[in-house]
Design an enzyme around this catalytic site. Sequence first.
Site, mmCIF file in Angstrom:
data_model
loop_
_atom_site.group_PDB
_atom_site.id
_atom_site.type_symbol
_atom_site.label_atom_id
_atom_site.label_comp_id
_atom_site.label_asym_id
_atom_site.label_seq_id
_atom_site.Cartn_x
_atom_site.Cartn_y
_atom_site.Cartn_z
ATOM 1 N N TYR A 1 0.878 -1.310 0.189
ATOM 2 C CA TYR A 1 -0.033 -0.147 0.202
ATOM 3 C C TYR A 1 0.753 1.299 0.117
ATOM 4 C CZ TYR A 1 -4.020 -2.875 0.574
ATOM 5 O OH TYR A 1 -5.103 -3.731 0.456
ATOM 6 N N HIS A 2 0.329 2.305 0.042
ATOM 7 C CA HIS A 2 0.940 3.844 -0.185
ATOM 8 C C HIS A 2 1.520 3.890 0.995
ATOM 9 C CE1 HIS A 2 -2.939 4.651 1.736
ATOM 10 N NE2 HIS A 2 -2.217 5.465 2.195
ATOM 11 N N GLY A 3 2.840 4.837 0.527
ATOM 12 C CA GLY A 3 3.712 5.351 1.765
ATOM 13 C C GLY A 3 4.737 4.221 2.500
ATOM 14 N N GLY B 1 2.007 3.236 4.799
ATOM 15 C CA GLY B 1 3.113 3.873 5.950
ATOM 16 C C GLY B 1 3.996 3.004 6.688
#
Length: 189
Positions: free
Chosen positions: A101-103, A129
């Site tokens: 996922y993002h980050g 994250g």
Amino acid sequence: MFPRTREDIAAVRLRDPAARGAFEIWLTYSGMHAVWGYRFSHWLWTARAFFLARVVSQYVRFLTGVEIHPAAELGRRVIIDHGSGVVIGETAIVGDDVLIYHGVTLGGTSAEGGKRHPTLGSDVVVGAGAAILGNITVGSGSVVGAGAVVVEDAPEGSLLVGVPAVARPKRGTKAPKDCFNYTDPAIYI
């Protein structure tokens, strides 16, 4: 390259309930564009066109917000969902069917040469994250929770949460207790 692209699109359709169709994924999924750009830059890297590989990877980073070093090794059907802010370092190894996922950062903890980035087994999910740092291994079938900071090896089937992350067996995992950093069976999730 086209059979791999079809395989990637099919993987997204299976794992992302928001995906409505192959054309939409092909056209609008920046995480997939980053993976496809990485594959081209990795091909250049293995052909020893190092400068051109870095130029391509930086252009892909500019377009997608995802930075994957061309020397990293990504398996099949790797999905980067939502993409923005993902960093995958030079010596990182990512297995098949991994969902990121993002980050997320797969980063190093040393400026010395050699293997300094993490290895992820197959079927790993890395939450938004999360940071997985150093020359460590996260075993196949593991889940890294959002915002977790992983700095130690984790066995297969781990659930990694916290800062620093603590490895616990996922629900239904039958693993010896001494594989994990806990003694209380009540924390099985």
